[in-house]
Structure formats: structure tokens, C-alpha cells
Scaffold this motif. Structure first.
Motif, PDB file in Angstrom:
ATOM      1  N   THR A 157      -1.759  -5.898 -10.844  1.00 35.65           N
ATOM      2  CA  THR A 157      -3.036  -5.373 -10.350  1.00 35.65           C
ATOM      3  C   THR A 157      -2.957  -3.935  -9.877  1.00 35.65           C
ATOM      4  O   THR A 157      -3.979  -3.334  -9.560  1.00 35.65           O
ATOM      5  CB  THR A 157      -3.545  -6.217  -9.166  1.00 35.65           C
ATOM      6  OG1 THR A 157      -2.611  -6.113  -8.091  1.00 35.65           O
ATOM      7  CG2 THR A 157      -3.757  -7.664  -9.576  1.00 35.65           C
ATOM      8  N   GLN A 158      -1.747  -3.396  -9.801  1.00 34.06           N
ATOM      9  CA  GLN A 158      -1.499  -2.057  -9.265  1.00 34.06           C
ATOM     10  C   GLN A 158      -1.860  -1.937  -7.783  1.00 34.06           C
ATOM     11  O   GLN A 158      -2.024  -0.839  -7.265  1.00 34.06           O
ATOM     12  CB  GLN A 158      -2.242  -0.984 -10.080  1.00 34.06           C
ATOM     13  CG  GLN A 158      -1.712  -0.824 -11.492  1.00 34.06           C
ATOM     14  CD  GLN A 158      -0.246  -0.441 -11.506  1.00 34.06           C
ATOM     15  OE1 GLN A 158       0.149   0.565 -10.953  1.00 34.06           O
ATOM     16  NE2 GLN A 158       0.582  -1.263 -12.139  1.00 34.06           N
ATOM     17  N   ASP A 159      -2.026  -3.062  -7.088  1.00 41.05           N
ATOM     18  CA  ASP A 159      -2.230  -3.041  -5.644  1.00 41.05           C
ATOM     19  C   ASP A 159      -0.927  -2.597  -5.001  1.00 41.05           C
ATOM     20  O   ASP A 159       0.154  -2.946  -5.457  1.00 41.05           O
ATOM     21  CB  ASP A 159      -2.607  -4.432  -5.120  1.00 41.05           C
ATOM     22  CG  ASP A 159      -3.991  -4.869  -5.565  1.00 41.05           C
ATOM     23  OD1 ASP A 159      -4.792  -4.008  -5.945  1.00 41.05           O
ATOM     24  OD2 ASP A 159      -4.268  -6.076  -5.523  1.00 41.05           O
ATOM     25  N   SER A 160      -1.036  -1.808  -3.926  1.00 38.71           N
ATOM     26  CA  SER A 160       0.185  -1.338  -3.290  1.00 38.71           C
ATOM     27  C   SER A 160       0.074  -1.420  -1.778  1.00 38.71           C
ATOM     28  O   SER A 160      -1.029  -1.535  -1.235  1.00 38.71           O
ATOM     29  CB  SER A 160       0.493   0.098  -3.720  1.00 38.71           C
ATOM     30  OG  SER A 160      -0.464   0.985  -3.193  1.00 38.71           O
ATOM     31  N   PHE A 161       1.229  -1.377  -1.119  1.00 41.07           N
ATOM     32  CA  PHE A 161       1.272  -1.423   0.335  1.00 41.07           C
ATOM     33  C   PHE A 161       2.524  -0.719   0.812  1.00 41.07           C
ATOM     34  O   PHE A 161       3.457  -0.481   0.054  1.00 41.07           O
ATOM     35  CB  PHE A 161       1.224  -2.865   0.852  1.00 41.07           C
ATOM     36  CG  PHE A 161       2.374  -3.709   0.384  1.00 41.07           C
ATOM     37  CD1 PHE A 161       3.536  -3.775   1.122  1.00 41.07           C
ATOM     38  CD2 PHE A 161       2.289  -4.429  -0.791  1.00 41.07           C
ATOM     39  CE1 PHE A 161       4.605  -4.547   0.698  1.00 41.07           C
ATOM     40  CE2 PHE A 161       3.350  -5.206  -1.219  1.00 41.07           C
ATOM     41  CZ  PHE A 161       4.513  -5.260  -0.479  1.00 41.07           C
ATOM     42  N   ILE A 162       2.542  -0.390   2.086  1.00 45.84           N
ATOM     43  CA  ILE A 162       3.691   0.271   2.708  1.00 45.84           C
ATOM     44  C   ILE A 162       4.443  -0.758   3.552  1.00 45.84           C
ATOM     45  O   ILE A 162       3.846  -1.458   4.374  1.00 45.84           O
ATOM     46  CB  ILE A 162       3.240   1.456   3.590  1.00 45.84           C
ATOM     47  CG1 ILE A 162       2.402   2.439   2.779  1.00 45.84           C
ATOM     48  CG2 ILE A 162       4.441   2.139   4.240  1.00 45.84           C
ATOM     49  CD1 ILE A 162       3.105   3.069   1.602  1.00 45.84           C
ATOM     50  N   VAL A 163       5.751  -0.824   3.358  1.00 46.21           N
ATOM     51  CA  VAL A 163       6.588  -1.802   4.061  1.00 46.21           C
ATOM     52  C   VAL A 163       6.662  -1.447   5.543  1.00 46.21           C
ATOM     53  O   VAL A 163       7.002  -0.327   5.908  1.00 46.21           O
ATOM     54  CB  VAL A 163       8.005  -1.852   3.452  1.00 46.21           C
ATOM     55  CG1 VAL A 163       8.907  -2.800   4.238  1.00 46.21           C
ATOM     56  CG2 VAL A 163       7.938  -2.249   1.987  1.00 46.21           C
ATOM     57  N   GLU A 164       6.343  -2.452   6.395  1.00 41.77           N
ATOM     58  CA  GLU A 164       6.390  -2.255   7.843  1.00 41.77           C
ATOM     59  C   GLU A 164       7.542  -3.033   8.494  1.00 41.77           C
ATOM     60  O   GLU A 164       8.111  -2.609   9.494  1.00 41.77           O
ATOM     61  CB  GLU A 164       5.074  -2.690   8.476  1.00 41.77           C
ATOM     62  CG  GLU A 164       5.026  -2.442   9.968  1.00 41.77           C
ATOM     63  CD  GLU A 164       3.717  -2.882  10.579  1.00 41.77           C
ATOM     64  OE1 GLU A 164       2.959  -2.002  10.982  1.00 41.77           O
ATOM     65  OE2 GLU A 164       3.481  -4.102  10.629  1.00 41.77           O
ATOM     66  N   ARG A 165       7.881  -4.172   7.910  1.00 45.35           N
ATOM     67  CA  ARG A 165       8.942  -5.010   8.490  1.00 45.35           C
ATOM     68  C   ARG A 165       9.622  -5.796   7.381  1.00 45.35           C
ATOM     69  O   ARG A 165       8.983  -6.220   6.415  1.00 45.35           O
ATOM     70  CB  ARG A 165       8.318  -5.982   9.506  1.00 45.35           C
ATOM     71  CG  ARG A 165       9.362  -6.748  10.310  1.00 45.35           C
ATOM     72  CD  ARG A 165       8.718  -7.607  11.386  1.00 45.35           C
ATOM     73  NE  ARG A 165       8.618  -8.972  10.888  1.00 45.35           N
ATOM     74  CZ  ARG A 165       7.648  -9.817  11.181  1.00 45.35           C
ATOM     75  NH1 ARG A 165       6.659  -9.462  11.961  1.00 45.35           N
ATOM     76  NH2 ARG A 165       7.654 -11.038  10.689  1.00 45.35           N
ATOM     77  N   ILE A 166      10.933  -5.997   7.526  1.00 43.64           N
ATOM     78  CA  ILE A 166      11.708  -6.781   6.567  1.00 43.64           C
ATOM     79  C   ILE A 166      12.538  -7.796   7.350  1.00 43.64           C
ATOM     80  O   ILE A 166      13.297  -7.424   8.242  1.00 43.64           O
ATOM     81  CB  ILE A 166      12.655  -5.893   5.735  1.00 43.64           C
ATOM     82  CG1 ILE A 166      11.875  -4.800   5.008  1.00 43.64           C
ATOM     83  CG2 ILE A 166      13.459  -6.735   4.746  1.00 43.64           C
ATOM     84  CD1 ILE A 166      12.751  -3.725   4.389  1.00 43.64           C
TER      85      ILE A 166
END
Length: 189
Positions: free
Chosen positions: A56-65
Motif C-alpha cells: 500500500t506504500q503506507d509508511s511510519f516512523i519507528v518509535e519503539r522496538i
């Protein structure tokens, strides 16, 4: 034994990890919801990376792993990757390059418009721009001028000039533009 590997095999999606806008890797993971995905235990992902769901080409920024251990054994099963905002499609428009050569009176782009008025002088200029003398095409120019000035564009008007138009394919576009301009009422003598 990693349970995650079995689940990914059945329900996995492709995710790409970007760091500083450089693609680091593409891995199969599990979409858990709008704030969480699971990635393989050895994925090269860090806080602040951008992860893109390929379908879908949706993206996000990693905040916690979070590292999730295996049920049996002393290894990591998978990574729970969290992000603050829900997945969103990128808002920056993609750059589109139109490589069309000479396109007289053309407009390109998402909302392209063009106010173009065709003239016989423009057609003669196109002929000169392509290294020819307009006198060589005088019969075609006169036929167009007479037909359009009488406001009669009979069917088959250009059939007599089909060999000329085939030999000089660059001429077809400006002639078509002149005829379209005539049909839409935008011809200036």
C-alpha cells in the motif's frame, strides 16, 4: 523454535526499512494494527527509521522496538515495532518526468492546462524548425488555409498528403493541432 517464522510464512507482508531515505532492507513481517508490526528477529531496524508496507506504500516512523523471546529456548522470536502515528501514505508528490522532445503547445503534469491558439504562421515555423523550407509544403499549407478559411474541412482533406505526412512524421502533430484548434474554434489566421 521461532513461532514467528511459521506465521510469516502464512500471513506475511513485505516491509521495507529506510534510514536517512536510503533503503536498508526488505523483510516479511506481520501487520498487527495501525500502531504495530512484527518483524524478524534479525531485521536491521532502529528508532527513527521509516518502514513502508510495500503493498500500500503506507509508511511510519519507528518509535519503539521490543524484542520478543521464543516460548521455548533462549533466543529472540521476533521484534515488535511500534510507531506513534498510524500508517499514512507519503504526502510528498512523486516527481514525474515527461520526455517528449518537441511538443508544441503541450501542457504536462497532474493539473496541466494549456491555452493554445494554432496559427498558419506557427505551422510554417515548425516546418522551418525542422530544417525545411515552407515552400516545400506549400500545397499542404494552401489546402489547410483554404479549407479552414471557408469553414469547410471535408472528409479526406489530408489523404492527398498522406505520403508527405508519413515521410515527415514530425509534421503530423502540428497539423493535427491546427485541425483540433479549428474544431474547437481557436484558429487564428
Amino acid at each position: 523454535m521461532r513461532v514467528f517464522n511459521n506465521l510469516v510464512g502464512m500471513m506475511g507482508k513485505n516491509f521495507s526499512v529506510y534510514r536517512d531515505e536510503n533503503k536498508i532492507c526488505t523483510v516479511r513481517g506481520l501487520y498487527q494494527g495501525k500502531y504495530n508490526i512484527n518483524l524478524p528477529h534479525d531485521t536491521n531496524v532502529q528508532l527513527g527509521d521509516r518502514v513502508v508496507l510495500e503493498t500500500t506504500q503506507d509508511s511510519f516512523i519507528v518509535e519503539r522496538i521490543d524484542k520478543i523471546p521464543c516460548v521455548l529456548g533462549d533466543e529472540i522470536d521476533h521484534l515488535d515495532v511500534y510507531f506513534k502515528n498510524p500508517m499514512v501514505k507519503p504526502t510528498t508528490p512523486r516527481q514525474v518526468t515527461y520526455n517528449v522532445g518537441t511538443a508544441y503547445g503541450s501542457a504536462f503534469g497532474d493539473n496541466a492546462t494549456s491555452n493554445y491558439t494554432a496559427t498558419y504562421n506557427h505551422l510554417e515555423q515548425v516546418i522551418r524548425d525542422n530544417g525545411h523550407n515552407p515552400e516545400e509544403f506549400q500545397e499542404l499549407l494552401i489546402a489547410l488555409k483554404v479549407a479552414l478559411s471557408k469553414e469547410q474541412c471535408p472528409k479526406g482533406l489530408l489523404s492527398k498528403f498522406s505520403d508527405t505526412l508519413a515521410k515527415h512524421s514530425w509534421l503530423s502533430t502540428p497539423v493535427a493541432q491546427l485541425l483540433l484548434a479549428y474544431a474547437t474554434g481557436h484558429v487564428v489566421s
